[in-house]
Design a protein around this motif. Structure first.
Motif, PDB file in Angstrom:
ATOM      1  N   VAL A 162      -7.922  43.045  40.308  1.00 20.22           N
ATOM      2  CA  VAL A 162      -9.235  43.658  40.129  1.00 20.22           C
ATOM      3  C   VAL A 162      -9.168  44.561  38.903  1.00 20.22           C
ATOM      4  O   VAL A 162      -8.084  44.951  38.468  1.00 20.22           O
ATOM      5  CB  VAL A 162      -9.683  44.474  41.370  1.00 20.22           C
ATOM      6  N   GLY A 163     -10.323  44.895  38.373  1.00 16.29           N
ATOM      7  CA  GLY A 163     -10.370  45.792  37.230  1.00 16.29           C
ATOM      8  C   GLY A 163     -11.550  45.456  36.348  1.00 16.29           C
ATOM      9  O   GLY A 163     -12.279  44.485  36.583  1.00 16.29           O
ATOM     10  N   PRO A 164     -11.744  46.256  35.312  1.00 16.27           N
ATOM     11  CA  PRO A 164     -12.909  46.068  34.449  1.00 16.27           C
ATOM     12  C   PRO A 164     -12.769  44.829  33.570  1.00 16.27           C
ATOM     13  O   PRO A 164     -11.674  44.299  33.370  1.00 16.27           O
ATOM     14  CB  PRO A 164     -12.909  47.335  33.594  1.00 16.27           C
ATOM     15  N   MET A 165     -13.920  44.388  33.028  1.00 18.62           N
ATOM     16  CA  MET A 165     -13.873  43.285  32.076  1.00 18.62           C
ATOM     17  C   MET A 165     -13.018  43.714  30.885  1.00 18.62           C
ATOM     18  O   MET A 165     -13.029  44.869  30.480  1.00 18.62           O
ATOM     19  CB  MET A 165     -15.273  42.851  31.660  1.00 18.62           C
ATOM     20  N   GLY A 166     -12.223  42.774  30.407  1.00 19.62           N
ATOM     21  CA  GLY A 166     -11.350  43.077  29.282  1.00 19.62           C
ATOM     22  C   GLY A 166     -10.003  43.656  29.676  1.00 19.62           C
ATOM     23  O   GLY A 166      -9.185  43.945  28.807  1.00 19.62           O
ATOM     24  N   ALA A 167      -9.741  43.825  30.962  1.00 21.22           N
ATOM     25  CA  ALA A 167      -8.444  44.368  31.399  1.00 21.22           C
ATOM     26  C   ALA A 167      -7.349  43.307  31.370  1.00 21.22           C
ATOM     27  O   ALA A 167      -6.173  43.631  31.414  1.00 21.22           O
ATOM     28  CB  ALA A 167      -8.549  44.968  32.797  1.00 21.22           C
ATOM     29  N   GLY A 168      -7.736  42.027  31.322  1.00 22.00           N
ATOM     30  CA  GLY A 168      -6.754  40.954  31.259  1.00 22.00           C
ATOM     31  C   GLY A 168      -6.537  40.209  32.561  1.00 22.00           C
ATOM     32  O   GLY A 168      -5.516  39.544  32.731  1.00 22.00           O
ATOM     33  N   LYS A 169      -7.476  40.288  33.485  1.00 23.27           N
ATOM     34  CA  LYS A 169      -7.283  39.680  34.800  1.00 23.27           C
ATOM     35  C   LYS A 169      -6.989  38.178  34.714  1.00 23.27           C
ATOM     36  O   LYS A 169      -6.076  37.689  35.360  1.00 23.27           O
ATOM     37  CB  LYS A 169      -8.495  39.946  35.692  1.00 23.27           C
ATOM     38  N   THR A 170      -7.744  37.471  33.894  1.00 22.58           N
ATOM     39  CA  THR A 170      -7.553  36.025  33.788  1.00 22.58           C
ATOM     40  C   THR A 170      -6.272  35.687  33.036  1.00 22.58           C
ATOM     41  O   THR A 170      -5.457  34.885  33.510  1.00 22.58           O
ATOM     42  CB  THR A 170      -8.772  35.366  33.118  1.00 22.58           C
ATOM     43  N   SER A 171      -6.060  36.269  31.880  1.00 23.22           N
ATOM     44  CA  SER A 171      -4.870  35.966  31.069  1.00 23.22           C
ATOM     45  C   SER A 171      -3.584  36.353  31.789  1.00 23.22           C
ATOM     46  O   SER A 171      -2.630  35.568  31.861  1.00 23.22           O
ATOM     47  CB  SER A 171      -4.936  36.702  29.728  1.00 23.22           C
ATOM     48  N   VAL A 231      -3.949  44.376  42.932  1.00 26.70           N
ATOM     49  CA  VAL A 231      -3.477  45.082  41.752  1.00 26.70           C
ATOM     50  C   VAL A 231      -4.681  45.443  40.899  1.00 26.70           C
ATOM     51  O   VAL A 231      -5.467  44.571  40.518  1.00 26.70           O
ATOM     52  CB  VAL A 231      -2.490  44.227  40.923  1.00 26.70           C
ATOM     53  N   HIS A 232      -4.801  46.728  40.626  1.00 28.86           N
ATOM     54  CA  HIS A 232      -5.868  47.239  39.756  1.00 28.86           C
ATOM     55  C   HIS A 232      -5.335  47.236  38.334  1.00 28.86           C
ATOM     56  O   HIS A 232      -4.473  48.037  37.991  1.00 28.86           O
ATOM     57  CB  HIS A 232      -6.257  48.646  40.207  1.00 28.86           C
ATOM     58  N   ASP A 249      -1.507  49.713  34.035  1.00 22.86           N
ATOM     59  CA  ASP A 249      -2.246  49.921  32.794  1.00 22.86           C
ATOM     60  C   ASP A 249      -1.907  48.818  31.798  1.00 22.86           C
ATOM     61  O   ASP A 249      -0.742  48.632  31.449  1.00 22.86           O
ATOM     62  CB  ASP A 249      -1.892  51.292  32.215  1.00 22.86           C
ATOM     63  N   THR A 250      -2.924  48.113  31.320  1.00 25.34           N
ATOM     64  CA  THR A 250      -2.718  47.003  30.389  1.00 25.34           C
ATOM     65  C   THR A 250      -3.064  47.362  28.944  1.00 25.34           C
ATOM     66  O   THR A 250      -2.931  46.516  28.059  1.00 25.34           O
ATOM     67  CB  THR A 250      -3.594  45.792  30.785  1.00 25.34           C
ATOM     68  N   ARG A 251      -3.494  48.586  28.704  1.00 31.12           N
ATOM     69  CA  ARG A 251      -4.032  48.977  27.389  1.00 31.12           C
ATOM     70  C   ARG A 251      -3.212  48.542  26.189  1.00 31.12           C
ATOM     71  O   ARG A 251      -3.730  47.967  25.261  1.00 31.12           O
ATOM     72  CB  ARG A 251      -4.188  50.486  27.303  1.00 31.12           C
ATOM     73  N   ALA A 252      -1.969  48.888  26.139  1.00 29.09           N
ATOM     74  CA  ALA A 252      -1.161  48.689  24.927  1.00 29.09           C
ATOM     75  C   ALA A 252      -0.306  47.431  24.988  1.00 29.09           C
ATOM     76  O   ALA A 252       0.624  47.291  24.203  1.00 29.09           O
ATOM     77  CB  ALA A 252      -0.283  49.920  24.697  1.00 29.09           C
ATOM     78  N   LEU A 253      -0.623  46.519  25.897  1.00 35.80           N
ATOM     79  CA  LEU A 253       0.248  45.363  26.115  1.00 35.80           C
ATOM     80  C   LEU A 253      -0.491  44.051  25.880  1.00 35.80           C
ATOM     81  O   LEU A 253      -1.671  43.926  26.217  1.00 35.80           O
ATOM     82  CB  LEU A 253       0.770  45.368  27.557  1.00 35.80           C
ATOM     83  N   SER A 254       0.243  43.075  25.343  1.00 33.93           N
ATOM     84  CA  SER A 254      -0.305  41.720  25.296  1.00 33.93           C
ATOM     85  C   SER A 254      -0.323  41.184  26.729  1.00 33.93           C
ATOM     86  O   SER A 254       0.340  41.739  27.613  1.00 33.93           O
ATOM     87  CB  SER A 254       0.580  40.830  24.427  1.00 33.93           C
ATOM     88  N   ALA A 255      -1.045  40.103  26.947  1.00 29.43           N
ATOM     89  CA  ALA A 255      -1.094  39.521  28.290  1.00 29.43           C
ATOM     90  C   ALA A 255       0.304  39.107  28.758  1.00 29.43           C
ATOM     91  O   ALA A 255       0.676  39.350  29.908  1.00 29.43           O
ATOM     92  CB  ALA A 255      -2.044  38.335  28.319  1.00 29.43           C
ATOM     93  N   ALA A 256       1.080  38.510  27.868  1.00 28.46           N
ATOM     94  CA  ALA A 256       2.432  38.064  28.251  1.00 28.46           C
ATOM     95  C   ALA A 256       3.327  39.249  28.599  1.00 28.46           C
ATOM     96  O   ALA A 256       4.054  39.208  29.595  1.00 28.46           O
ATOM     97  CB  ALA A 256       3.052  37.241  27.125  1.00 28.46           C
ATOM     98  N   ASP A 257       3.284  40.317  27.792  1.00 28.88           N
ATOM     99  CA  ASP A 257       4.098  41.496  28.087  1.00 28.88           C
ATOM    100  C   ASP A 257       3.648  42.173  29.377  1.00 28.88           C
ATOM    101  O   ASP A 257       4.474  42.597  30.183  1.00 28.88           O
ATOM    102  CB  ASP A 257       4.056  42.500  26.933  1.00 28.88           C
ATOM    103  N   ARG A 279       6.026  42.649  32.725  1.00 28.46           N
ATOM    104  CA  ARG A 279       6.300  43.968  33.327  1.00 28.46           C
ATOM    105  C   ARG A 279       5.724  44.067  34.737  1.00 28.46           C
ATOM    106  O   ARG A 279       6.357  44.614  35.631  1.00 28.46           O
ATOM    107  CB  ARG A 279       5.729  45.071  32.444  1.00 28.46           C
ATOM    108  N   LEU A 280       4.519  43.541  34.905  1.00 29.11           N
ATOM    109  CA  LEU A 280       3.896  43.586  36.221  1.00 29.11           C
ATOM    110  C   LEU A 280       4.668  42.723  37.218  1.00 29.11           C
ATOM    111  O   LEU A 280       4.874  43.133  38.367  1.00 29.11           O
ATOM    112  CB  LEU A 280       2.436  43.139  36.133  1.00 29.11           C
ATOM    113  N   ALA A 281       5.140  41.567  36.807  1.00 25.72           N
ATOM    114  CA  ALA A 281       5.930  40.702  37.702  1.00 25.72           C
ATOM    115  C   ALA A 281       7.181  41.426  38.185  1.00 25.72           C
ATOM    116  O   ALA A 281       7.537  41.338  39.365  1.00 25.72           O
ATOM    117  CB  ALA A 281       6.304  39.406  36.994  1.00 25.72           C
ATOM    118  N   ALA A 282       7.820  42.173  37.293  1.00 26.48           N
ATOM    119  CA  ALA A 282       9.013  42.930  37.694  1.00 26.48           C
ATOM    120  C   ALA A 282       8.667  43.975  38.748  1.00 26.48           C
ATOM    121  O   ALA A 282       9.410  44.154  39.721  1.00 26.48           O
ATOM    122  CB  ALA A 282       9.653  43.583  36.473  1.00 26.48           C
TER     123      ALA A 282
END
Length: 186
Positions: A10-19, A101-102, A152-160, A164-167
């Motif tokens: 969950v989270g706002p548009m542009g947070a990277g939920k799909t990617s 996960v927010h 927080d996804t702000r400073a990260l690419s979708a892959a990064d 990190r989130l998977a860990a």
């Protein structure tokens, strides 16, 4: 540790939920579902068209039905629409059916990521920044209320972000068994 069949973003548009969701699905060997894509698949119409023809209320009804169907299906990583949390029934269903996960992104990050995106009905007219601030004020407490984890996804690419989130998820989320089969009677 919260055992749950689904991993729900969950989270706002542009947070990277799909990617990020697609990357996490590959990592965990799960199906990926996007509630907005499910709505489009079911209706044969794009989200902007649904908003235009049925308004936000009609869209939210379709969103509720799509979420219920996806959550009733096989184990998956599920990306929700930014406004899915507005419906109390959706919040209850998401919290009961998944590890939530927010994904957090502040308004400047959203503006940067959504700069060329013209497919978002809620951003189609007026001041995009003011709209994003209004939506954040309205929705952030709802995301936080149902989240098992904030990231927080702000400073990260979708892959990064996914890596990190998977860990983090490896230590905080354990998939619950989808179906428990009783031992056969002797």
């Amino acid at each position: 540790m919260n055992p749950a069949r689904h991993l729900v973003l969950v989270g706002p548009m542009g947070a990277g939920k799909t990617s990020i969701g697609r990357c996490l699905a590959r990592h965990f060997g799960l199906a990926f579902a996007d509630s907005d894509h499910e709505i489009e698949r079911r209706t044969g119409a794009g989200i902007p068209t649904i908003f235009e023809c049925e308004g936000e209320g009609g869209f939210r009804t379709r969103e509720r039905d799509a979420l219920a169907a996806v959550l009733a299906g096989p184990d998956a990583v599920i990306a929700t629409g930014g406004g899915a949390v507005l419906d109390p029934g959706n919040r209850s269903l998401l919290a009961a059916s998944g590890f939530v996960v927010h994904l957090r992104a502040d308004v400047p990050a959203q503006i940067e990521r959504l700069a060329r995106d013209r497919s978002r009905p809620l951003l189609s007219g007026g001041d995009r920044e003011a709209t994003l601030h209004r939506l954040a004020t309205e929705r952030e407490p709802l995301y936080a209320d149902i989240a098992d984890l904030a990231f927080d996804t702000r400073a990260l690419s979708a892959a990064d972000a996914a890596r990190r989130l998977a860990a983090l998820l490896e230590s905080q989320w354990r998939r619950a068994a989808s179906h428990i089969h009783p031992e056969p009677a002797a």
